[in-house]
Design a protein around this motif. Sequence first.
Motif, PDB file in Angstrom:
ATOM      1  N   LEU A  73       0.916  -1.351  -0.031  1.00  0.00           N
ATOM      2  CA  LEU A  73      -0.059   0.040   0.211  1.00  0.00           C
ATOM      3  C   LEU A  73       0.890   1.068  -0.131  1.00  0.00           C
ATOM      4  O   LEU A  73       1.594   1.636   1.079  1.00  0.00           O
ATOM      5  CB  LEU A  73      -0.735   0.014   1.259  1.00  0.00           C
ATOM      6  CG  LEU A  73      -1.831  -1.168   1.283  1.00  0.00           C
ATOM      7  CD1 LEU A  73      -2.628  -1.108   2.726  1.00  0.00           C
ATOM      8  CD2 LEU A  73      -2.888  -1.233   0.050  1.00  0.00           C
ATOM      9  N   THR A  76      -2.073   4.488  -2.021  1.00  0.00           N
ATOM     10  CA  THR A  76      -3.440   4.484  -1.462  1.00  0.00           C
ATOM     11  C   THR A  76      -3.163   5.202  -0.309  1.00  0.00           C
ATOM     12  O   THR A  76      -4.421   5.435   0.575  1.00  0.00           O
ATOM     13  CB  THR A  76      -4.223   3.135  -1.456  1.00  0.00           C
ATOM     14  OG1 THR A  76      -3.159   2.363  -0.894  1.00  0.00           O
ATOM     15  CG2 THR A  76      -4.608   2.710  -2.851  1.00  0.00           C
ATOM     16  N   LEU A 222      -7.717  -2.043  -0.591  1.00  0.00           N
ATOM     17  CA  LEU A 222      -6.804  -0.868  -0.783  1.00  0.00           C
ATOM     18  C   LEU A 222      -5.697  -1.461  -1.721  1.00  0.00           C
ATOM     19  O   LEU A 222      -5.437  -0.790  -2.817  1.00  0.00           O
ATOM     20  CB  LEU A 222      -6.151  -0.457   0.489  1.00  0.00           C
ATOM     21  CG  LEU A 222      -7.182   0.323   1.387  1.00  0.00           C
ATOM     22  CD1 LEU A 222      -6.221   0.660   2.596  1.00  0.00           C
ATOM     23  CD2 LEU A 222      -7.868   1.172   0.821  1.00  0.00           C
ATOM     24  N   ALA A 225      -6.907  -0.805  -5.314  1.00  0.00           N
ATOM     25  CA  ALA A 225      -7.298   0.693  -5.446  1.00  0.00           C
ATOM     26  C   ALA A 225      -5.709   0.772  -5.950  1.00  0.00           C
ATOM     27  O   ALA A 225      -5.410   1.884  -6.956  1.00  0.00           O
ATOM     28  CB  ALA A 225      -7.527   1.254  -4.234  1.00  0.00           C
ATOM     29  N   GLU A 226      -4.844   0.058  -5.240  1.00  0.00           N
ATOM     30  CA  GLU A 226      -3.359   0.502  -5.668  1.00  0.00           C
ATOM     31  C   GLU A 226      -3.081   0.066  -7.259  1.00  0.00           C
ATOM     32  O   GLU A 226      -2.080   0.748  -7.743  1.00  0.00           O
ATOM     33  CB  GLU A 226      -2.390  -0.316  -4.774  1.00  0.00           C
ATOM     34  CG  GLU A 226      -0.842   0.127  -4.697  1.00  0.00           C
ATOM     35  CD  GLU A 226      -0.536   1.311  -3.827  1.00  0.00           C
ATOM     36  OE1 GLU A 226      -1.329   1.737  -2.925  1.00  0.00           O
ATOM     37  OE2 GLU A 226       0.344   1.772  -4.215  1.00  0.00           O
ATOM     38  N   LEU A 229      -4.399   3.152  -9.211  1.00  0.00           N
ATOM     39  CA  LEU A 229      -3.288   4.363  -8.790  1.00  0.00           C
ATOM     40  C   LEU A 229      -2.099   3.971  -9.584  1.00  0.00           C
ATOM     41  O   LEU A 229      -1.584   5.144 -10.202  1.00  0.00           O
ATOM     42  CB  LEU A 229      -3.129   4.626  -7.597  1.00  0.00           C
ATOM     43  CG  LEU A 229      -4.419   5.115  -6.675  1.00  0.00           C
ATOM     44  CD1 LEU A 229      -4.327   4.856  -5.200  1.00  0.00           C
ATOM     45  CD2 LEU A 229      -4.592   6.552  -6.937  1.00  0.00           C
ATOM     46  N   ASP A 234      -5.741   8.262 -10.778  1.00  0.00           N
ATOM     47  CA  ASP A 234      -5.698   8.684  -9.284  1.00  0.00           C
ATOM     48  C   ASP A 234      -7.338   9.264  -8.871  1.00  0.00           C
ATOM     49  O   ASP A 234      -7.543   9.545  -7.857  1.00  0.00           O
ATOM     50  CB  ASP A 234      -4.688   9.681  -8.924  1.00  0.00           C
ATOM     51  CG  ASP A 234      -4.840  11.064  -9.711  1.00  0.00           C
ATOM     52  OD1 ASP A 234      -5.657  11.129 -10.453  1.00  0.00           O
ATOM     53  OD2 ASP A 234      -3.971  11.700  -9.444  1.00  0.00           O
ATOM     54  N   SER A 266      -6.371   5.425   4.399  1.00  0.00           N
ATOM     55  CA  SER A 266      -6.274   6.208   2.785  1.00  0.00           C
ATOM     56  C   SER A 266      -6.865   7.362   2.579  1.00  0.00           C
ATOM     57  O   SER A 266      -7.644   7.550   3.385  1.00  0.00           O
ATOM     58  CB  SER A 266      -6.968   5.114   2.044  1.00  0.00           C
ATOM     59  OG  SER A 266      -6.762   5.407   0.665  1.00  0.00           O
ATOM     60  N   LEU A 268      -8.218   8.056  -0.088  1.00  0.00           N
ATOM     61  CA  LEU A 268      -9.379   8.201  -1.018  1.00  0.00           C
ATOM     62  C   LEU A 268     -10.531   8.229  -0.457  1.00  0.00           C
ATOM     63  O   LEU A 268     -10.922   8.046   0.590  1.00  0.00           O
ATOM     64  CB  LEU A 268      -9.271   6.633  -1.702  1.00  0.00           C
ATOM     65  CG  LEU A 268      -7.843   6.127  -2.397  1.00  0.00           C
ATOM     66  CD1 LEU A 268      -8.052   4.684  -2.877  1.00  0.00           C
ATOM     67  CD2 LEU A 268      -7.857   7.145  -3.706  1.00  0.00           C
TER      68      LEU A 268
END
Lengths: 353, 353, 353, 353
Positions: A73, A76, A222, A225-226, A229, A234, A266, A268
Motif C-alpha cells: 500500500l 493509497t 486497498l 485500488a493500488e 493508482l 488517481d 487511505s 481515497l
Amino acid sequence: MTRIAVLLAAELTAASIDTVVSRVLPAADQVQTYRANGRTVLEVTGAAPALTERLREWPEVEKVLESAQEKDLLLTRRALYGSDSVVDVGGVPVGGNAVAVIAGPCSMDGPETLMRTAEAVRAAGAALFRVGLFKPRTSPYSFQGLGRDGFEAVREVRRVYGMPIVTEVLSVRDIEDLLEVADMLQVGARNMQNFPLLSELGKIGRPVLLKRGLAATVREWLSAAEYLLAGGNDEIILCERGIRTFETTSRFTTDINSIPVVKELSHLPLIVDPSHSAGHSRLVAPVARAGLAAGADGLIIEVHAQPEKALSDGAQALDPIGFGNLMPQLRNVAAVLGRGMVAPPVDEPALAG
Amino acid sequence: MTRIAVLLAAELTAASIDTVVSRVLPAADQVQTYRANGRTVLEVTGAAPALTERLREWPEVEKVLESAQEKDLLLTRRALYGSDSVVDVGGVPVGGNAVAVIAGPCSMDGPETLMRTAEAVRAAGAALFRVGLFKPRTSPYSFQGLGRDGFEAVREVRRVYGMPIVTEVLSVRDIEDLLEVADMLQVGARNMQNFPLLSELGKIGRPVLLKRGLAATVREWLSAAEYLLAGGNDEIILCERGIRTFETTSRFTTDINSIPVVKELSHLPLIVDPSHSAGHSRLVAPVARAGLAAGADGLIIEVHAQPEKALSDGAQALDPIGFGNLMPQLRNVAAVLGRGMVAPPVDEPALAG
Amino acid sequence: MTRIAVLLAAELTAASIDTVVSRVLPAADQVQTYRANGRTVLEVTGAAPALTERLREWPEVEKVLESAQEKDLLLTRRALYGSDSVVDVGGVPVGGNAVAVIAGPCSMDGPETLMRTAEAVRAAGAALFRVGLFKPRTSPYSFQGLGRDGFEAVREVRRVYGMPIVTEVLSVRDIEDLLEVADMLQVGARNMQNFPLLSELGKIGRPVLLKRGLAATVREWLSAAEYLLAGGNDEIILCERGIRTFETTSRFTTDINSIPVVKELSHLPLIVDPSHSAGHSRLVAPVARAGLAAGADGLIIEVHAQPEKALSDGAQALDPIGFGNLMPQLRNVAAVLGRGMVAPPVDEPALAG
Amino acid sequence: MTRIAVLLAAELTAASIDTVVSRVLPAADQVQTYRANGRTVLEVTGAAPALTERLREWPEVEKVLESAQEKDLLLTRRALYGSDSVVDVGGVPVGGNAVAVIAGPCSMDGPETLMRTAEAVRAAGAALFRVGLFKPRTSPYSFQGLGRDGFEAVREVRRVYGMPIVTEVLSVRDIEDLLEVADMLQVGARNMQNFPLLSELGKIGRPVLLKRGLAATVREWLSAAEYLLAGGNDEIILCERGIRTFETTSRFTTDINSIPVVKELSHLPLIVDPSHSAGHSRLVAPVARAGLAAGADGLIIEVHAQPEKALSDGAQALDPIGFGNLMPQLRNVAAVLGRGMVAPPVDEPALAG
C-alpha cells in the motif's frame, strides 16, 4: 528489500522531476515514477539509509515515507498526503466536505421507467445517477442487462436531468463503449480482483468506483485500488457494499467498522452501498444513515420507479417516495458531522450534458 | 414460470432433435437446446403440465426433470444424468474410477527449475502438470508471471515428460495464446464470477478447471459451472481450494464437507487443491489425504524443485522429496475407496506431446 | 514481562520440586507450579536471562521454554513435551498409535432404544459410548434431555457392553451427578469459553472432551484447554466439530486444516465430530474418513437405532447399518497411516463396568 | 404440531386467566402460561383450527398469533405486541423514545480510578454505569477481575453519582452476590447460549442485558432471549457487540444491519457496544454514531480515566475527554431521529442509591 516512497513537491516541471530521478538512481536499485492524486510519487527500491536521510532535505521533496510494513500500500496511503482526495465525477466533487448521493435503478429495464426514476431522484436531491447496463448475474439464465441498447436512454437522462452517470463495467472489451455514456465506471464486488480489468481502468482518465469484494479484507481492497493508482488513474472512489458472513437475515453484512478504518488508512473517498449490503428495501434507510454517521463521503442507493416490476434486485430498491423521505434524514445526519450535501452540477437541467 | 429440463436419448441425429423441438414448441413458451456431457438437453420454459407428462413417453426422451426449486442449476445437476462425468484432459481421464494428481509450481520462474520439477513429479506419478504463466497477484508490485516468455519451456515439459498442461487464464484476451500450450485452462478463485470470461471459455472446446471463489457458496460455484456448460463446454472440472473464514492458522479453510455435497448435487468431476487451501507446505499432505478420503476425484498440488527460491507461494509448495513421500500415501487412500490412480497418458515420455 | 516454562525431570519427589522452586524464587518475580501430562511444570515470571541459562544446566530440569510469543499457551504446547499425550478414558487409550471411535445417540430418548444402539455400535467396533442426558438446545421449547432419569439406562449400557461413557456437562451444578455415570465429560461448543465451568472441570480428575466453539480460533480453543490444564486436569481431548461460515449446504464447516495445525501446536489428543460438523447423515462417512486421513486420533459419531424417531438431531445420525458399513472403511484409512483401531476395554462385556 | 400464542387482554385478574385456561384445555393438547412484557401469554399446543378461530372472539383475548414458521420465537416477537418494550433499569427507561448511554470501565482496577471515571461519564451525561467485576478472559493467566473485592467501590459510585449499575455475570453461583450491587446483569457474548445461566436469570426479577454471541445468528440471539422471557423475566435488553468475520483491521465486525432487523422482528430494546465490536478507541465514535443512526435504543461504551493503565481492554476504552466530545454528537444523531437522550434517574446525586 527496503522500499521507500517519495512524494515530490507540487507543481514541479517534468524536467525537475527527471533531474530528481537521475540524482536518486545512482544510490538505489530502482526508481519508479507514479502520478497519483495529481502529484508525483517516486517508489525507490534498495535505497541506502543515507539516501533516505538526504532526500528529506531536497527542496523538490515534500515527504519521504518508509513503507516497509505495508509494502503493497503505497499510493493509497493517507500518510503519503495527509489529506483527503477529492474526485471530480462529471462536475460533482466526491470526497470533500459535502457528501454525495448516487441513486438510480439496479439495471435499466426501459427508457420510460428510467426517465421517471431519474426525475424522482433528481427532485429529491441525488447528485449522480447510477444505472446498470451490463449486469453480473449469478445464473446464466437471468437477465444480463440491455447493454448498448440502453445507451440512448442513459444519454437522455444525462441531457435532461444533468446528473453524471455511473455504471458497471464487467469486461475490458466494454470499456471503450461505456466511456461514451458514463462519467464513472464501477468495478463490482465480483471483479475487485480482476487484475487485467483493473490495469486497463488505470489508463482511462475517468473516475472509477471500486466496490469491495465479498470476502476481501480492507487491505486487499486497498491493494486493488493500488492497481488503479499505480496504473495511472488517481480518480478512485471506494465503496463498502457488505461482506459475506454467516448471518442471513440481511443479504450481506455491512462492515460499518471499515468506514473509519479506511478513512484512517487511505486518502481515497469512500461511499457506502446500503442497498446491496442490506438487500431489503426496508433496511436501506437505517443502513444509509449509519454509513454517513460513521463518516462515509457518500452513498449509492438503488431507486426504481416501480420496484415490484424491476428486472433485477427489486426487493432492495427504494421507490421514489421512500427515497424522498430518506434524503432529508441524510442531510440531517451529514449536518451532525458538519457536512453539507453535494448538489448536481447545474441547477438548470437543460444546460447539462 | 415453470421450467423443465429434457434429456434426450443418446445418439439422436440432428434431424431427430429438430423434430423433437418442433413438436414441443407449440405447447411451450420457449425451448432452448444445450449440448452437455456429450448429450442434448432441452430447457423448456412455460410447458403445460400435460406436455411434461407426454414427453416422458416419447422414445427420443430419456429423462424429464422438473427443476423448479433449483432453477439456476440445470446442466450441472447430477439428477439429469444420474452418473459421473469423465473429462478427458489431453488423454488423462479425470472423474472416473481412478483419481488424478496434477502437480507443478505455482508460477514458472525459469526453464531449468521447471524441467527439474517436471521430472520429479512425473517420476512420483503425477498425471498432469500445472504451471502459472499469468499470475493473479493481490499487489501490483508482485511478480505477475512470465506470460508468453514461459511458453517454450512449458512446451518442452510437455514434449519430454508427456504430461498434459494446466495453467490459469486471467483474461479473455489471453485465451487464444494459452490454448497453444495448455490442455486445460484454470479459472482462479478470484475470477469464479468473471462472467464474460466464463462465457468465452464456454466456446473453447478444451477442458476448464473451475476453482471455487473464496466466498462462494456451493450453489454459486455450480452456477458458475452452469455458465460454462450453458455456453457449450461440458468438459468442466471443479476445484475446492478453501474458503475464507475467521481462522488464520491456515491460509484458507478447506471446506471438506463440500466434497460429498458437490458429488451429490452434480455429475461434474471435483478435485481438491490442498496447497492453496492450507497455505503451508507442512499441512499439504494431511489435507491432500483428507480430500481423497472424502471422495474427491483428484488433487492439484504445488511442487517446486526449490520452494525456498520460488517467486510466488513458496511457503506452500512441496519439494520433490515431500511430494515423493506423499504419493504412495495417496495411492493407499484411493485404494481404500476402491480407486486407482491415473497414470500419465504414455509410459514413454519421449513419445509424448 | 518475560515468562518462561520449565519442565522438570520425571519422577522427582515433592521435596526435590520444592527445592527447585526455592532456588528459582530469589531470581524471579513469581513461580507457579502446575502438574500437566503427569509431569511438573514451573511457570516463572520475571526471570533474569541469566537464570534462564543456568536452569538449563540443573539436573532436575528437562527443558526450558521461552514462551514470550505464545504467552497464553503454555501447558498445551507440543514444544514443552515434544510428544503426544495419551488420555485414558475408562480404560480406553485415546491419542496413541491407534484411533478410537466414540459412538452413540445425540440424546437418550428411552432405555430400550439406547440398549439397541449400544449393542449395534459395540458390535461394529466402537470403543466408547456417547449419549446426551443434559442437552443444550437453541430453543427453550425443545426437548432438553432426560437428565438424571436417564442414568439407570446409561449404567446398564456400561455394565452390559463395557464401553466407557461420554456425556455432555452444561453446568457446574451437574458435574457431581454426571461423574456417577460418565467416564469422560464433554464440554460443548457453546460452552467452550464458559470459564467457571472449565475451572471446575480442572479439578475433577476425570477426562474432559473439549469441543471447539463455533467461532473459536485454534488459539482460543487451545487457551480453553489451558484453563483445564492449569486447573490441574491433564486428561484433555480436543474435538473439532466444525466452525460457522457462510456455507449452508452443510450445517457447519469441518475445519479439516485444524487437524494438522493442532497436532503441530499441541500434544493433546484430537478427535473429529463428523456428525455435527456436517449435519446430514449422508455426509458423515466421507467427513469421518477425511478426519482420520488428516491425522485425527479418533472420531465421535452419532448413531441411533432409529434415527427417524430421534428426539434430537435425527437428521445427522447414522443408523446401525450405516455405522456398520463405515467402520471397516475407517479401519482401512487408519491403516494407511500405520494406525490400528482401539478396542473396548474388555472382550467379555459381562465383566465390564 | 400446531402451536399458537394467545396474548390475553391487559389487567385480567388471576382468576380470569385461570378461567380462560380451563376453557382452552379441553380443545388442546397443552397450555402453557407465560408473563412477558407485563402481560400474559398462553402457548397452546395442538389446538384445533376451530379453537383458534373462536379464541379471537373471546373478550379476554387480545391477539392470537399462529407461529408455525418461527416456532422458537414466541415471546420475543414484535408481532405479539406490535410495540416497543421499555425496560426500567434502576429508574432509567431503556427502549422508549429517548436513547440511553451506559458508560464505564471494562473492569474495575481500583476504587480511585473508578470514582474518577464515574464522575467523568456522569458529567458528560451517561445514564448508567458499567463496570466489570468478574471478567471472562481467553487466557487463564490474564487478570480475572476483582470479584467481591470491588463491591464496595461500586456501591460508592452508585451512592455518589446515582447511576444504576450494569455488570457481567459469568456463573449461576455469582448471581445472588451480584444482585447486591447491580441494577442489571449482563450476559456476555461467550455465554449467550449458556442455557442453565439463562434459565436462572429468568427468575431474578431484575433486568438482563443479553449480548449477541460472536457467531450467533439473529434468530439464535432472539432464541436466547426467549429463554429469559419464557423463564419469567421480561426485562430484557439486547446488545449487538460485533460478530466474528475474516476482517482483522477491527476486532469484530459490527453487524449494523442487525439493528433494523432486530427492531423489526422483536419488541425488545436493543443497544450497540461500539467498544468491543470495533476494538480500538479511535473507531468507537464513528461506530457509536452509526449505531444510533441505524435505530439502536442506546449504547454501552467503555470509558476509563486512564486507558493506558487499564488492566483489560485499554486499547478500546475512551478517555474522559474523548467521551465528553462524543456525547454531544450522539445527542445530535439521536435528535435527527426525533429522539432525546435519557438522563440519570436523579439530578441530585446525593439522593441516589
